[in-house]
Motif scaffolding. Structure first.
Motif, PDB file in Angstrom:
ATOM      1  N   SER A  19       0.841  -1.201   0.000  1.00 42.95           N
ATOM      2  CA  SER A  19       0.000   0.000   0.000  1.00 42.95           C
ATOM      3  C   SER A  19       0.875   1.250   0.000  1.00 42.95           C
ATOM      4  O   SER A  19       0.616   2.216  -0.715  1.00 42.95           O
ATOM      5  CB  SER A  19      -0.901  -0.013   1.237  1.00 42.95           C
ATOM      6  N   ALA A  20       1.927   1.201   0.818  1.00 43.50           N
ATOM      7  CA  ALA A  20       2.771   2.390   0.963  1.00 43.50           C
ATOM      8  C   ALA A  20       3.602   2.660  -0.303  1.00 43.50           C
ATOM      9  O   ALA A  20       3.654   3.791  -0.787  1.00 43.50           O
ATOM     10  CB  ALA A  20       3.688   2.204   2.168  1.00 43.50           C
ATOM     11  N   GLY A  22       4.195   3.205  -3.778  1.00 48.76           N
ATOM     12  CA  GLY A  22       3.275   3.500  -4.882  1.00 48.76           C
ATOM     13  C   GLY A  22       3.845   4.574  -5.769  1.00 48.76           C
ATOM     14  O   GLY A  22       5.064   4.826  -5.774  1.00 48.76           O
ATOM     15  N   LEU A  23       2.957   5.241  -6.496  1.00 53.24           N
ATOM     16  CA  LEU A  23       3.412   6.291  -7.405  1.00 53.24           C
ATOM     17  C   LEU A  23       4.111   7.405  -6.631  1.00 53.24           C
ATOM     18  O   LEU A  23       4.984   8.089  -7.152  1.00 53.24           O
ATOM     19  CB  LEU A  23       2.228   6.861  -8.185  1.00 53.24           C
ATOM     20  N   GLY A  24       3.701   7.563  -5.369  1.00 56.10           N
ATOM     21  CA  GLY A  24       4.327   8.571  -4.512  1.00 56.10           C
ATOM     22  C   GLY A  24       5.830   8.368  -4.405  1.00 56.10           C
ATOM     23  O   GLY A  24       6.594   9.334  -4.339  1.00 56.10           O
ATOM     24  N   ASN A  25       6.277   7.128  -4.374  1.00 51.53           N
ATOM     25  CA  ASN A  25       7.695   6.848  -4.155  1.00 51.53           C
ATOM     26  C   ASN A  25       8.566   7.179  -5.359  1.00 51.53           C
ATOM     27  O   ASN A  25       9.673   7.688  -5.230  1.00 51.53           O
ATOM     28  CB  ASN A  25       7.904   5.361  -3.849  1.00 51.53           C
ATOM     29  N   ILE A 103      -9.134   9.205  -3.068  1.00 51.23           N
ATOM     30  CA  ILE A 103      -7.829   8.932  -3.707  1.00 51.23           C
ATOM     31  C   ILE A 103      -8.016   7.846  -4.780  1.00 51.23           C
ATOM     32  O   ILE A 103      -7.496   7.952  -5.885  1.00 51.23           O
ATOM     33  CB  ILE A 103      -6.766   8.481  -2.682  1.00 51.23           C
ATOM     34  N   TYR A 107      -6.509   7.829  -8.580  1.00 53.68           N
ATOM     35  CA  TYR A 107      -5.294   7.004  -8.599  1.00 53.68           C
ATOM     36  C   TYR A 107      -5.444   5.861  -9.604  1.00 53.68           C
ATOM     37  O   TYR A 107      -4.537   5.537 -10.352  1.00 53.68           O
ATOM     38  CB  TYR A 107      -5.114   6.456  -7.185  1.00 53.68           C
ATOM     39  N   PHE A 247       1.476  10.726   2.768  1.00 47.79           N
ATOM     40  CA  PHE A 247       0.975  10.107   1.532  1.00 47.79           C
ATOM     41  C   PHE A 247       1.772   8.850   1.201  1.00 47.79           C
ATOM     42  O   PHE A 247       1.210   7.801   0.889  1.00 47.79           O
ATOM     43  CB  PHE A 247       1.057  11.114   0.376  1.00 47.79           C
ATOM     44  N   THR A 248       3.088   8.945   1.302  1.00 51.14           N
ATOM     45  CA  THR A 248       3.890   7.794   0.891  1.00 51.14           C
ATOM     46  C   THR A 248       3.723   6.611   1.843  1.00 51.14           C
ATOM     47  O   THR A 248       3.768   5.457   1.418  1.00 51.14           O
ATOM     48  CB  THR A 248       5.384   8.163   0.728  1.00 51.14           C
ATOM     49  N   SER A 250       1.007   5.885   3.342  1.00 49.07           N
ATOM     50  CA  SER A 250      -0.441   5.582   3.385  1.00 49.07           C
ATOM     51  C   SER A 250      -0.992   5.774   4.793  1.00 49.07           C
ATOM     52  O   SER A 250      -1.920   5.090   5.204  1.00 49.07           O
ATOM     53  CB  SER A 250      -0.743   4.144   2.947  1.00 49.07           C
ATOM     54  N   ILE A 253      -5.160   7.917   7.022  1.00 50.49           N
ATOM     55  CA  ILE A 253      -6.318   7.967   6.127  1.00 50.49           C
ATOM     56  C   ILE A 253      -7.256   6.776   6.337  1.00 50.49           C
ATOM     57  O   ILE A 253      -8.306   6.675   5.720  1.00 50.49           O
ATOM     58  CB  ILE A 253      -5.849   8.092   4.646  1.00 50.49           C
ATOM     59  N   VAL A 255      -6.544   3.479   5.900  1.00 47.81           N
ATOM     60  CA  VAL A 255      -6.270   2.274   5.126  1.00 47.81           C
ATOM     61  C   VAL A 255      -5.510   1.229   5.961  1.00 47.81           C
ATOM     62  O   VAL A 255      -5.899   0.057   6.042  1.00 47.81           O
ATOM     63  CB  VAL A 255      -5.466   2.656   3.860  1.00 47.81           C
ATOM     64  N   SER A 349      -1.221  -0.448  -4.211  1.00 45.34           N
ATOM     65  CA  SER A 349      -1.741   0.669  -3.412  1.00 45.34           C
ATOM     66  C   SER A 349      -3.245   0.835  -3.620  1.00 45.34           C
ATOM     67  O   SER A 349      -3.988   1.048  -2.655  1.00 45.34           O
ATOM     68  CB  SER A 349      -1.055   1.980  -3.793  1.00 45.34           C
ATOM     69  N   SER A 352      -5.556  -1.326  -1.672  1.00 48.56           N
ATOM     70  CA  SER A 352      -5.673  -0.964  -0.253  1.00 48.56           C
ATOM     71  C   SER A 352      -6.658   0.192  -0.073  1.00 48.56           C
ATOM     72  O   SER A 352      -7.307   0.315   0.960  1.00 48.56           O
ATOM     73  CB  SER A 352      -4.308  -0.587   0.320  1.00 48.56           C
ATOM     74  N   LEU A 353      -6.748   1.043  -1.100  1.00 50.66           N
ATOM     75  CA  LEU A 353      -7.667   2.179  -1.020  1.00 50.66           C
ATOM     76  C   LEU A 353      -9.124   1.716  -1.140  1.00 50.66           C
ATOM     77  O   LEU A 353     -10.040   2.378  -0.662  1.00 50.66           O
ATOM     78  CB  LEU A 353      -7.352   3.176  -2.134  1.00 50.66           C
TER      79      LEU A 353
HETATM   80  N1  PFF Z   1       1.262   5.390  -0.540  1.00 47.16           N
HETATM   81  C1  PFF Z   1       0.799   5.468  -1.889  1.00 47.16           C
HETATM   82  C2  PFF Z   1       1.869   6.069  -2.759  1.00 47.16           C
HETATM   83  O1  PFF Z   1       2.948   6.412  -2.265  1.00 47.16           O
HETATM   84  O2  PFF Z   1       1.648   6.197  -3.961  1.00 47.16           O
HETATM   85  C3  PFF Z   1      -0.490   6.250  -2.040  1.00 47.16           C
HETATM   86  C4  PFF Z   1      -1.530   5.946  -1.009  1.00 47.16           C
HETATM   87  C5  PFF Z   1      -2.052   4.662  -0.901  1.00 47.16           C
HETATM   88  C6  PFF Z   1      -1.921   6.943  -0.132  1.00 47.16           C
HETATM   89  C7  PFF Z   1      -2.976   4.374   0.095  1.00 47.16           C
HETATM   90  C8  PFF Z   1      -2.845   6.663   0.854  1.00 47.16           C
HETATM   91  C9  PFF Z   1      -3.350   5.377   0.952  1.00 47.16           C
HETATM   92  F1  PFF Z   1      -4.197   5.120   1.891  1.00 47.16           F
END
Ligand code: PFF
Length: 515
Positions: A19-20, A22-25, A103, A107, A247-248, A250, A253, A255, A349, A352-353
């Motif tokens: 979940s963590a 993701g595109l954020g990374n 999200i 996403y 965000f990165t 997760s 929120i 989840v 990710s 998990s959302l």
């Molecule tokens: N952590 C994911 C990312 O870095 O892309 C985005 C994300 C997933 C944010 C799940 C929040 C969440 F609950």
């Protein structure tokens, strides 16, 4: 109905890490670091990790497992068990379903582009685009924002969206251990392998153009990491770092809370939470930081890379990186690895959302998994279509602000206060250590009770002070987009209201049953 469970400790850690990561990374982090002071960005970033990220990670694992013991997987029920004297707290918990839904609906669409592009890379479909201009035109044609020589309709994009959407629904429908856990168990290691291959390829690029020896990887890493200390004076940089951490990871929120609710009472949360967070940080700082920005620098030099980092994450993923990879041997294969890496990071990710909303319908309305997933699918399908057709009107930015930024801080603040002050630090600390494989340093009692909530309240306060008025009055939105953005905001208010009403119905039924 027996509660679903994770089938192994490694499985749940990989699911949370999935979940963590993701595109954020791989996209947001490098562009944020490059824009906000390079190496200096890492100071607020690591402080936010230690003071916000880790505490929230542990809090969510702990209260999630606690709430699961009472048959609740989502924030309304979990908040209610933590503070059952308060009639309103469950409505604050609605954010823990609403935020992930918001999200999810943008996403998943971006995720579907990655699937499309991974096939295009293999087929060499964008090989004729050799300039930034033409690669951008290819992207805009694909997104349906314009019609051009590359795409005459949104058809291909819509097809990949349908495939991605169905895949997500199918995984969620298979359930916690047979669906989500299994996908993450394979998806996450594969994604790491792809990222390592790409990182090694980028780091061995040297100076690709002999005529420009300064455009090399060492300077590219320097471009990203050389500290610009003056950035630390800007509140915006601190906000960006804190937002990125939440965000990165997760976190904040709802989840991870939901994932943790499928643990059993004596499953460890302390070490597992730490391991998941550490896995994410390796993927972000080491792998995410060593691919796109250094590669862009080696090919395009410092000025262009600054512009690239500022142009946003879509440009980074869909314009810069394919242009870079086209210039090396086996470019199509590396292109495939790049987009597949991002797609896998995305799908682990997005599932998990989806889980909080599905779990809410399942637990609180006693619906079978298939029915709950079906309702979720229909609702999000309709909502995502609004994103698809309003893409050119700023829909993604708007949803990302509310779902991916504001809700995280708000919900994180509520759950921290609830944990440290209402449930109480004494009981909270004991609960956190039930079945734990490590002892969390005692300083975290102080951090969780005082530092984390003050940090979060400070961020909220700063927003209200600086950004609230222009935000509400839509001052930064181009005039022609204003009606659409208002439409999106009304949609969000409607969604929140529906969820709040559902919570009201659930508790009303419980009250009637108990009298
Ligand atoms: N952590 C994911 C990312 O870095 O892309 C985005 C994300 C997933 C944010 C799940 C929040 C969440 F609950």
């Amino acid at each position: 109905m027996a509660r679903e469970r994770w089938s192994s400790k490694l499985g749940v850690i990989l699911a949370v890490a999935g979940s963590a990561v993701g595109l954020g990374n791989f996209l947001v982090f490098p562009s944020q670091a490059a824009r906000n002071g390079g190496g200096a960005f890492m100071i607020p970033y690591f402080l936010a990790l230690v003071l916000l990220g880790l505490p929230l990670m542990w809090i969510e694992w702990t209260i999630g497992r606690f709430g699961g013991g009472f048959g609740h997987s989502t924030a309304p029920g979990i908040f209610h068990t933590l503070w059952n004297k308060n009639r309103f707290i469950k409505y604050f918990g609605v954010i823990g379903i609403f935020g992930p839904l918001v999200i999810f609906i943008y996403y998943i669409y971006v995720e579907s582009w990655l699937l499309g592009y991974s096939i295009f890379a293999l087929l060499g479909k964008y090989n004729s685009c050799t300039t930034e201009h033409s690669m951008l035109a290819f992207l805009q044609g694909y997104q349906g924002v314009v019609q051009n020589q590359f795409f005459s309709s949104i058809g291909p994009s819509y097809t990949f969206f349908l495939i991605t959407f169905l895949l997500n629904i199918l995984i969620v429908c298979f359930g916690i251990s047979k669906g989500i856990e299994r996908v993450c168990k394979y998806g996450l290691p594969i994604l790491f392998v792809f990222a390592i291959v790409l990182m090694v390829r980028v780091l061995t690029l040297g100076a690709p153009d002999p005529a420009k020896p300064d455009y090399n990887i060492a300077n590219g890493l320097g471009f990203l990491w050389n500290p610009d200390w003056s950035a630390l004076k800007s509140a915006k940089v601190w906000l960006a770092a804190a937002g990125q951490i939440l965000f990165t990871l997760s976190c904040g929120i709802g989840v991870i809370l939901t994932y943790a609710s499928y643990l059993t009472k004596n499953d460890d949360v302390a070490l597992s939470g730490l391991t998941a967070a550490a896995t994410n940080e390796v993927a972000e700082v080491i792998l995410g930081g060593s691919i796109v920005i250094p590669a862009a620098f080696a090919f395009f030099g410092p000025l262009a890379t600054t512009k690239i980092a500022e142009a946003g994450v879509f440009n980074l993923a869909f314009v810069t990186m394919p242009l870079v990879l086209q210039k090396i041997a086996l470019g199509n294969v590396f292109g495939f690895l790049w987009f597949m890496l991002l797609f896998l990071a995305g799908i682990t990710s997005s599932i998990s959302l989806a889980q909080p909303a599905v779990a809410f319908l399942q637990d609180e309305f006693d619906l079978p998994k298939k029915t709950a997933t079906g309702i979720f699918a229909i609702t999000t399908f309709v909502l995502t279509n609004s994103v698809i057709f309003l893409l050119g009107k700023g829909a993604v930015d708007e949803l990302h602000f509310w779902g991916g930024t504001f809700c995280l801080v708000l919900f994180g603040t509520i759950e921290t206060i609830l944990f440290g002050w209402i449930f109480g630090m004494e009981d909270g600390w004991t609960e956190m250590h039930v079945g734990s494989d490590i002892s969390i340093p005692r300083i975290y009692r102080f951090i969780i009770k005082y530092v984390t909530p003050v940090f979060l309240l400070f961020i909220l306060g700063f927003w209200c002070w600086q950004e609230w008025t222009p935000l509400i009055l839509l001052r930064n939105i181009p005039a022609e987009n204003v009606p659409y953005i208002i439409g999106i905001r009304l949609m969000l208010v409607g969604l929140f209201a529906v969820l709040a009403i559902l919570v009201w119905i659930v508790w009303r039924r419980k009250e009637l049953r108990s009298t």
